[in-house]
Design a protein around this motif. Structure first.
Motif: not given
Lengths: 488, 335
Positions: A325-337
């Motif tokens: 997903a990252i390589h395709a350009g998707i980023a996720l800021v997770t709920e539990d830092r």
């Protein structure tokens, strides 16, 4: 006389009030629902009654006698039993062993197995449960059956007050019906039942009284027969929108679709259709357990979709690991830092560069990125664990900016962040959308969601229950999120 | 203003401690103690001889450091040293004229391969590294014993042994040159993207995986490098002490002790490789000192046991908490 009376219950954690002056009373044979938004104080109130937390102020009376519980075992001895959201049974032991755990009947100093099994069979019989027996190992039972075991366990301790915290959260539809029948049977036996649930439909099906909590305070207690879903929802929300939020996107700023999902499903999600466009901030609302985080993870390849189609900038993508997903350009800021977002002992710089290094992206000017997120820190070489929650969150965002994401997903973007940093993060999110990213925000804080989103998707039980345009009311969101509309 | 200055100073001190400063003090104290007992120790030749003797352990510590900061252990390195020495001996036995670089290359490749196997067991089969490498240690020990019937024979040719006991130029031993090279390479590795990612992975594996780090690959690399370090150590040990089925025995624990003395966090995520190597020198200095004072060599492992417990205990103590403890009135578990 009331079976249970709680008066003026207050509780703070680290100076933050979680419950303030809450009253509740429960009669024998009554099902009393306790409702409220995430963080309204429902669970804390129940834990006070169960002896898990000692109240800072207030009294609890059972049968008119004041009681104080220093420990859950004291509450149990006084007849208060709790069925928690997470089941607490030992999978490798039998039903009877679980029910009598820690207080097994003995004969000549040895466990009296026959007595244990006999008493368990009796209790199961009373509840008309014949799908398993005392000797069945718990690991072979379904979640619904395990719940029955938990309930029998509480009956075996002669409980008179039963707390059920989101009992249907893990159940399938047909199992919910069985639970209803069970709850009614328990009430007929004279137990007082406190039923905590997000799902208003269940609340209206089962309860005689509804207590509504908001921000730790008692809003009202209503007789179920005299009220309706709308009145309850209004009582649950109805807060002023006062904070400042950046301007929403103008129609001209919303561009081409960057990510789309058609018919996405997996074990936790079904029928997911959505489209995220460049320049747009889309909010996802829903109660705990409605599948919001599962949706984010599915798009990010951590807990992937097992069916359906997903596209990023038109190209099909089926990520089965975050890396894809990252390589395709998707980023996720997770709920539990702390558990999933940062390596706390590493420096600000190393955390900000984590994604770039993992994806072999060179030439990232870490200083620029950290300036972009308006990090306030004494330097970039100190471990991130010494930063405030707000600055830590900015480092997490910085980590993703280096890869120039196409789609940026925020799961609870401002959880545990102070007010000042919150506004900075809101501005930043909008700015990133203006740069052409598609932004998805999941938040339990409705004012934030309403203030930030150009449109809001509402999730319920793993599906998207509806979509509302910019600036929806909290009532509209809650109605869709709780399934209140189906109550007719 | 003053409070801030104190805060910053304390912060600087704390970070220095974290980077392993105590081990440098310990090393200095041990060297002073040795000098008092034996003033001749600081003559260049003897100092270099000390460094030469320490080299295998220092190299093992560098390898072990990589594994420990990634969050694991490698218990197989001691038996890997034994295997290396025995394989070298048997190879020269079979092929008396074998060129030494070929045998060295064979050992290095073999060490890396065993390390890779460890990595695969840990990363792919998901066996905890403590058990995986303990198993590998027993497998290798048994194999050596079976192969040699407990007493390896043959001898190592002079040119091969020169690496462990000869000098490169003047009185500078090959062992010291190799040790410096390994140290430099590891420091550079830790400063490169690989090292930073390795530390982050050891600190929080889940966060690393969610940031796109290929955690399994990192594990493989780390165990392979540890195996390679063990093979290099085997070449030096073989040269220094010749053939013995005892060579390398207990080295894994000495290496772990050294890394712990250097202040690396067990469980991963923090520690300095230079401090770990200083830990190895300290351990060697301690053994030298005990020797000078006539303490039986048999007690070496006892002493080592004590210091490894003490080092982990000291590392786990939260110093700011200890100092503030008298001021706190809240009993534990109240919060």
């Amino acid at each position: 006389m009331a079976l249970l009376t709680m008066t003026g219950i207050s509780k703070s954690f680290f100076g933050v009030p979680v419950l303030a002056d809450v009253d509740l009373s429960l009669a024998a044979g009554e099902v009393h629902a306790v409702v409220g938004e995430n963080g309204a104080g429902k669970s804390t109130l129940m834990k006070v009654l169960a002896g898990v937390h000692a109240p800072d102020a207030g009294t609890i009376e059972i049968d008119g006698h004041p009681v104080t519980f220093g420990h859950p075992s004291r509450a149990q001895a006084a007849g208060v039993a709790t069925i928690y959201q997470e089941l607490t049974l030992l999978p490798e032991r039998t039903v009877a062993e679980n029910i009598f755990l820690g207080r097994e009947p003995t004969r000549h100093g040895l466990i009296h197995r026959a007595a244990m099994d006999g008493r368990t069979a009796e209790l199961l019989g009373e509840l008309a449960e014949d799908s398993f027996g005392p000797r069945t190992p718990v690991r072979t039972l379904s979640v619904a059956q395990q719940q029955v075991v938990e309930i029998v366990k509480s009956l075996a301790t002669d409980a008179r007050i039963l707390i059920m915290d989101e009992p249907t959260a893990a159940l399938a539809d047909h199992e919910v019906e069985l639970l209803y029948a069970l709850v009614r049977r328990l009430a007929e036996r004279g137990l007082g039942i406190l039923y905590v649930s997000h799902r208003l439909r269940e609340v209206f099906d089962l309860s005689q009284q509804i207590t509504v909590l908001k921000d730790g305070r008692l809003v009202t207690t209503l007789r179920t027969a005299d009220t309706d879903v709308d009145q309850v929802v209004r009582a649950m929300v109805g807060r002023e929108l006062s904070a400042y939020y950046p301007d929403r996107a103008t129609p001209g700023e919303v561009g081409r679709p960057r990510l789309s999902v058609n018919g996405g499903r997996n074990a936790k999600l079904s029928g997911i259709d959505l489209e995220l466009r460049a320049g747009e901030v889309v909010g996802v609302a829903g109660l705990q357990g409605s599948g919001r985080t599962s949706l984010a993870r599915a798009m990010f390849g951590a807990g992937p979709f097992t069916a359906g189609e997903m596209r990023v900038d038109g190209a099909p993508l089926r990520p089965t690991a975050p890396r894809q997903a990252i390589h395709a350009g998707i980023a996720l800021v997770t709920e539990d830092r702390k558990a999933e977002g940062l390596a706390l002992r590493q420096t600000v710089r190393d955390n900000a560069l984590l994604v770039a290094r993992a994806t072999r992206r060179k030439g990232i000017a870490v200083g620029d990125v950290l300036e972009r997120v308006r990090l306030r820190a004494r330097g970039h070489d100190q471990p991130v664990r010494y930063l405030s929650g707000g600055n830590q969150q900015k480092v997490v965002i910085a980590k993703w900016l280096g890869m120039r994401p196409k789609v940026l997903i925020f799961d609870e973007p401002t959880r545990g962040v102070d007010v000042g940093a919150k506004a900075a993060i809101h501005d930043l999110v909008r700015e990133l959308a203006r740069d052409g990213m598609a932004v998805l925000i999941i938040s339990s804080e409705l004012p934030e969601l309403i203030g930030m989103s150009d449109r809001v998707l509402i999730m319920r039980e793993g599906s998207i229950a509806g979509e509302l345009p910019a600036g929806p009311s909290e009532e509209d969101i809650m109605r869709l999120a709780t399934g209140g509309r189906t109550n007719d | 203003m003053t409070a801030l200055a104190v805060d910053i100073r304390r912060e600087g001190l704390r970070r220095a401690l974290q980077a392993g400063a105590p081990v440098y003090l310990l090393l200095a104290a041990l060297l002073v103690a040795i000098a008092v007992a034996d003033p001749g120790f600081f003559e260049p030749d003897r100092l270099l001889a000390f460094a030469k003797r320490s080299a295998p352990l220092v190299i093992l510590a560098a390898g072990q450091y990589l594994v420990i900061v990634s969050g694991g252990y490698d218990l197989s390195v001691g038996s890997l040293v034994t295997v290396g020495v025995v394989v070298a001996a048997e190879t020269f036995n079979e092929f008396p004229g074998a060129p030494w670089p070929a045998v060295v290359a064979l050992l290095l490749a073999g060490g890396a391969l065993v390390g890779l196997a460890n990595g695969l067991i840990v990363a792919v089969l998901r066996v905890p590294s403590f058990i995986a490498t303990l198993g590998m240690m027993l497998i290798l020990e048994g194999a050596v014993f079976y192969w040699t019937q407990g007493s390896p024979h043959g001898s190592l040719p002079e040119d091969f042994r020169a690496l462990g006991r000869g000098n490169a130029v003047g009185s500078l031993p090959w062992a010291v040159v190799i040790c410096l090279a390994v140290g430099t390479a590891t420091v550079l590795l830790m400063r490169a993207a690989f090292g930073r990612t390795l530390l982050a992975t050891g600190d929080n594996e889940r966060a690393a995986a969610l940031a796109g780090v290929r955690v399994a690959r990192i594990r493989l690399a780390v165990f392979t490098l540890s195996g390679l370090a063990a093979a290099i150590a085997a070449v030096l040990v073989g040269g220094f002490s010749g053939i013995s089925a005892q060579a390398g025995r207990g080295d894994e624990f000495e290496a772990i002790t050294a890394v712990v003395l250097g202040g690396a966090a067990l469980g991963g995520g923090a520690g300095s490789v230079v401090a770990a190597m200083a830990g190895a020198f300290s351990l060697q200095a301690l053994f030298t000192l005990l020797n000078l004072h006539g303490v039986s060599g048999a007690l070496e492992s006892t002493v080592q046991g004590l210091i490894v417990i003490a080092a982990v205990w000291l590392g786990a103590v939260n110093w700011s908490r200890v100092r503030r403890r008298p001021a706190t009135t809240t009993p534990r578990g109240e919060a």
